[in-house]
Design a protein around this motif. Structure first.
Motif, short mmCIF file in Angstrom:
data_model
loop_
_atom_site.label_atom_id
_atom_site.label_comp_id
_atom_site.label_asym_id
_atom_site.label_seq_id
_atom_site.Cartn_x
_atom_site.Cartn_y
_atom_site.Cartn_z
N PRO A 62 -93.65 25.71 -108.67
CA PRO A 62 -92.64 26.61 -107.57
C PRO A 62 -91.74 27.32 -108.58
CG PRO A 62 -92.16 24.01 -107.98
CD PRO A 62 -93.51 24.44 -108.63
N LEU A 63 -91.52 27.19 -109.85
CA LEU A 63 -90.86 27.78 -111.19
C LEU A 63 -91.63 29.11 -111.14
CD1 LEU A 63 -89.05 25.78 -113.81
CD2 LEU A 63 -88.19 27.10 -112.01
N ALA A 64 -92.97 29.23 -111.14
CA ALA A 64 -93.47 30.30 -111.17
C ALA A 64 -93.38 31.42 -110.08
CB ALA A 64 -95.20 30.07 -111.55
N LEU B 50 -91.61 35.19 -110.18
CA LEU B 50 -92.49 36.57 -109.23
C LEU B 50 -91.18 37.01 -108.33
CD1 LEU B 50 -95.98 34.86 -108.25
CD2 LEU B 50 -95.38 36.70 -110.18
N ILE B 51 -90.47 36.08 -107.72
CA ILE B 51 -89.22 36.73 -106.91
C ILE B 51 -88.42 37.36 -107.59
CG2 ILE B 51 -87.41 36.16 -105.47
CD1 ILE B 51 -89.12 33.87 -104.34
N VAL B 52 -87.86 36.65 -109.02
CA VAL B 52 -87.01 37.50 -109.93
C VAL B 52 -87.45 38.61 -110.32
CG1 VAL B 52 -85.71 37.11 -112.24
CG2 VAL B 52 -85.87 35.15 -110.46
N ARG B 53 -88.70 38.57 -110.72
CA ARG B 53 -89.51 39.97 -111.26
C ARG B 53 -89.31 40.98 -110.26
NH1 ARG B 53 -95.64 40.67 -113.32
NH2 ARG B 53 -95.61 42.96 -113.28
N TYR B 54 -89.55 40.52 -109.00
CA TYR B 54 -89.54 41.75 -107.80
C TYR B 54 -88.20 42.42 -107.84
CZ TYR B 54 -89.34 44.02 -103.18
OH TYR B 54 -89.08 44.67 -102.37
N PHE B 55 -87.14 41.36 -107.85
CA PHE B 55 -85.42 42.16 -107.84
C PHE B 55 -85.29 42.94 -109.11
CE2 PHE B 55 -85.49 39.06 -104.31
CZ PHE B 55 -85.12 39.87 -103.18
N PHE B 56 -85.50 42.38 -110.24
CA PHE B 56 -85.40 42.78 -111.74
C PHE B 56 -86.11 44.37 -111.63
CE2 PHE B 56 -86.65 44.11 -115.81
CZ PHE B 56 -85.79 43.89 -116.55
N GLU B 57 -87.25 44.39 -111.37
CA GLU B 57 -87.94 45.73 -111.43
C GLU B 57 -87.34 46.69 -110.35
OE1 GLU B 57 -92.27 45.20 -110.66
OE2 GLU B 57 -92.59 44.34 -112.69
N ALA C 224 -93.41 46.65 -118.31
CA ALA C 224 -93.22 46.41 -119.70
C ALA C 224 -91.52 46.07 -119.77
CB ALA C 224 -93.25 47.93 -120.34
N SER C 225 -90.63 46.46 -118.92
CA SER C 225 -89.26 46.03 -118.77
C SER C 225 -89.01 44.71 -118.65
CB SER C 225 -88.52 47.04 -117.87
OG SER C 225 -88.61 48.29 -118.16
N TRP C 226 -89.86 44.17 -117.44
CA TRP C 226 -89.66 42.75 -117.42
C TRP C 226 -90.15 41.83 -118.44
CZ3 TRP C 226 -87.81 38.81 -114.81
CH2 TRP C 226 -88.51 37.70 -114.66
N ARG C 227 -91.36 42.26 -118.87
CA ARG C 227 -91.87 41.38 -120.15
C ARG C 227 -91.09 41.44 -121.24
NH1 ARG C 227 -98.42 41.35 -119.85
NH2 ARG C 227 -98.68 41.16 -117.58
N PHE C 228 -90.42 42.73 -121.62
CA PHE C 228 -89.74 42.94 -122.77
C PHE C 228 -88.36 41.96 -122.51
CE2 PHE C 228 -85.60 44.92 -124.09
CZ PHE C 228 -85.59 44.72 -125.52
N THR C 229 -87.78 41.79 -121.16
CA THR C 229 -86.73 41.16 -121.09
C THR C 229 -86.94 39.62 -121.41
OG1 THR C 229 -85.71 42.79 -119.53
CG2 THR C 229 -84.88 40.60 -119.60
N PHE C 230 -88.22 39.13 -120.97
CA PHE C 230 -88.50 37.81 -120.92
C PHE C 230 -88.67 37.30 -122.30
CE2 PHE C 230 -91.56 34.24 -121.18
CZ PHE C 230 -90.70 33.36 -120.44
N TYR C 231 -89.50 37.92 -123.11
CA TYR C 231 -90.12 37.77 -124.27
C TYR C 231 -88.67 37.68 -125.28
CZ TYR C 231 -95.04 38.23 -122.99
OH TYR C 231 -96.14 38.00 -122.35
N TRP D 193 -97.75 31.12 -115.82
CA TRP D 193 -98.41 30.92 -114.63
C TRP D 193 -98.31 32.07 -113.70
CZ3 TRP D 193 -102.11 28.01 -112.87
CH2 TRP D 193 -102.34 26.55 -113.33
N SER D 194 -96.95 32.48 -113.57
CA SER D 194 -96.77 33.81 -113.15
C SER D 194 -97.24 34.85 -113.41
CB SER D 194 -95.01 34.05 -112.95
OG SER D 194 -94.73 34.68 -114.35
N LEU D 195 -97.76 35.22 -114.56
CA LEU D 195 -98.47 36.38 -115.06
C LEU D 195 -99.77 35.93 -114.53
CD1 LEU D 195 -97.74 36.78 -118.94
CD2 LEU D 195 -96.87 37.99 -116.88
N LEU D 196 -100.31 34.76 -114.60
CA LEU D 196 -101.84 34.68 -114.04
C LEU D 196 -101.69 34.93 -112.38
CD1 LEU D 196 -104.54 33.71 -115.11
CD2 LEU D 196 -104.00 31.41 -114.18
N PHE D 197 -100.73 34.43 -111.62
CA PHE D 197 -100.62 34.84 -110.27
C PHE D 197 -100.65 36.40 -110.06
CE2 PHE D 197 -98.60 30.64 -109.52
CZ PHE D 197 -99.58 29.83 -109.72
N SER D 198 -100.06 37.01 -111.01
CA SER D 198 -99.86 38.39 -110.57
C SER D 198 -100.86 39.54 -111.46
CB SER D 198 -98.61 38.91 -110.78
OG SER D 198 -98.07 38.83 -112.56
#
Length: 380
Positions: free
Chosen positions: A44-46, A50-57, A136-143, A191-196
Motif C-alpha cells: 500500500p505504501l508503494a 505513485l500518488i505522491v509522484r503524480y502530484f509532485f510531477e 528525473a526530478s522525482w527520482r532526484f528528490t527521493f534519492y 515496488w513503485s518503480l516496478l509498478f510504473s
C-alpha cells in the motif's frame, strides 16, 4: 500440499543459522525484532508513492521545467494507415528495404512516404523531454532525501565504522524505529518503480533495470526477514549516495545546461566508481561473505543473500562500462547524451521539423532537444 510448501519455505534452516529458531526473534523486554509480516505495509505504501509522484510531477516538476525554459517539441504525427500500423504493431518498428517496398505496394504510398510514416510513428512513441524531466526530478528528490535520511540513520552506529560489529550478536539484533522506516520507505519506492516501469521512460538497458529492481526488492525483503538489517542499511545508503547526482545531471541535460550537466555527471561517475566498484565489493561484500563465517556455519540464507549481491555487482560493472564510455566523451569534448536513451529521429532534410517555441528546426536532437555545441555559453 500447500501447507507442506509453506512449512518448508519458513523452515528455520533456510533463514537462520544453526541452533536458532523463529522463537528467538520474538519481541521481548521492550526489544523489537524484524518480522516478515512487517513487509505487508510496503505494497500500500508503494501505491501512496505513485500518488505522491503524480502530484509532485504535476505541481513541482512541471513548474520547475517551465522555470528552466524546457519546451515541448511539436511532433508531426503519422497519418492513420491501417496497413502500416498493423506492421508496426506486429512485425517491427524498423522495416527493412524489402519490407518497405512491399508496404509501399500494399498501402499505395511511395517508399519515401512509408519511411517517413515509420519515422513519425516511432517519434510518437518516444517520451517527451518534459516527461523525462519530470521523472528525473522525482527520482532526484527521493534519492537525495533518502540518502540524507539513511546517513542520519547509520552514521552514529558503531557498525558504520567497524564492519565486524554488523554481525555482533547476529541474528538476535533488535531493530530501531528509524531502521524500520528506512527499510519500509526504500522497499516501497522500489515496488513503485516496478509498478510504473511500463509507463516510465524506456531506455536501452530496460531489461537490466527490471533485473535491478527485482533483485533489489528481493534483497531488501530477504535481508529484513533474515535480520540482515545492519548490512542492509549500509548497502541502501551506499546506493543512494550516487543516484541523486545522476538524476540531477539528467535534469540539467534536459534543460540544456550543458556545462552544469557535464560537471555533475563527472562527479556522479567518480562517486559511482568509488562506491559501487570499490567500497561495495571490497568492504561491504567482503563483510557479508567473510565475517559471518567466523560466527556460524554457512546456511542457505547466507548463500542466497550473497548470490543476489553478486547479481547487483554484475549490473554495477555493466553500468560502469557505460558510465566510463560517456565520461571519456565528456573529457575529450565530444557531444554526449545518455547512452541508454533512444535518440529522436528528425526530418529536417524535408523541412518538416517544428518546435513549440520555434527555431532549431534543422539541428540534430538528443534527449528530445537540440544538441548543444561544445562552445555553448549558456549561463549556469
Amino acid at each position: 500440499m500447500l501447507q507442506a510448501l509453506y512449512d518448508y519455505f519458513w523452515w528455520e534452516r533456510l533463514w537462520l543459522p544453526v541452533n536458532l529458531t523463529w522463537a528467538d526473534l520474538q519481541d521481548r523486554d521492550g526489544r523489537v525484532y524484524a518480522k516478515p509480516s512487517d513487509l505487508y505495509v510496503t505494497l500500500p505504501l508503494a501505491l501512496v508513492f505513485l500518488i505522491v509522484r503524480y502530484f509532485f510531477e504535476l505541481y513541482v516538476a512541471t513548474p520547475l521545467a517551465t522555470l528552466l525554459n524546457i519546451k515541448e517539441k511539436t511532433r508531426l504525427r503519422a497519418p492513420p494507415n491501417a496497413t502500416l500500423e498493423h506492421f508496426y504493431q506486429t512485425r517491427g518498428k524498423q522495416p527493412k528495404q524489402g519490407e518497405v517496398e512491399l508496404l509501399s505496394r500494399q498501402s499505395g504510398l511511395s517508399g519515401r512516404q512509408v519511411e517517413r510514416w515509420f519515422r513519425r510513428r516511432r517519434n510518437q512513441d518516444r517520451p517527451s523531454v518534459l516527461k523525462k524531466f519530470r521523472e528525473a526530478s522525482w527520482r532526484f528528490t527521493f534519492y537525495l532525501v533518502t540518502f540524507v535520511v539513511g546517513m542520519a540513520v547509520i552514521v552514529d552506529k558503531p557498525w558504520f565504522y567497524d564492519l565486524r560489529k554488523v554481525w555482533e550478536g547476529y541474528p538476535i539484533q533488535s531493530v530501531l524505529p528509524s531502521q524500520y522506516w528506512y527499510y519500509m520507505i526504500e522497499l516501497s519506492f522500489y515496488w513503485s518503480l516496478l509498478f510504473s516501469i511500463a509507463s516510465d521512460v524506456k531506455r536501452k538497458d530496460f531489461k537490466e533495470q527490471v533485473i535491478h529492481h527485482v533483485a533489489t526488492i528481493i534483497l531488501i525483503s530477504f535481508s529484513w526477514m533474515a535480520n540482515y538489517v545492519r548490512a542492509g542499511t549500509l548497502i541502501m545508503a551506499l546506493h543512494d549516495s550516487s543516484d541523486y547526482l545522476l538524476e540531477s545531471a539528467k535534469m540539467f541535460n534536459y534543460a540544456g545546461w550543458k556545462h552544469t550537466c557535464n560537471s555533475l555527471f563527472i562527479l556522479f561517475a567518480i562517486v559511482f566508481i568509488i562506491t559501487r566498484l570499490v567500497i561495495l565489493p571490497f568492504w561491504v561484500l567482503h563483510c557479508t561473505l567473510m565475517y559471518p563465517l567466523e560466527l556460524y556455519p554457512a546456511f542457505f540464507g547466507y548463500y542466497f543473500f550473497n548470490i543476489m549481491m553478486g547479481v547487483l555487482q554484475t549490473l554495477h560493472i555493466f553500468w560502469a562500462c557505460l558510465i566510463l564510455r560517456m565520461a571519456h566523451k565528456f573529457v575529450t569534448g565530444k557531444l554526449v547524451e545518455d547512452e541508454r536513451s533512444d535518440r529522436e529521429e528528425t526530418e529536417s532534410s524535408e523541412g518538416e521539423e517544428a518546435t513549440a517555441g520555434g527555431g532549431a528546426k534543422s539541428r540534430p536532437l538528443a534527449n528530445g532537444h537540440p544538441i548543444l555545441s561544445n562552445n555553448h555559453r549558456k549561463n549556469d
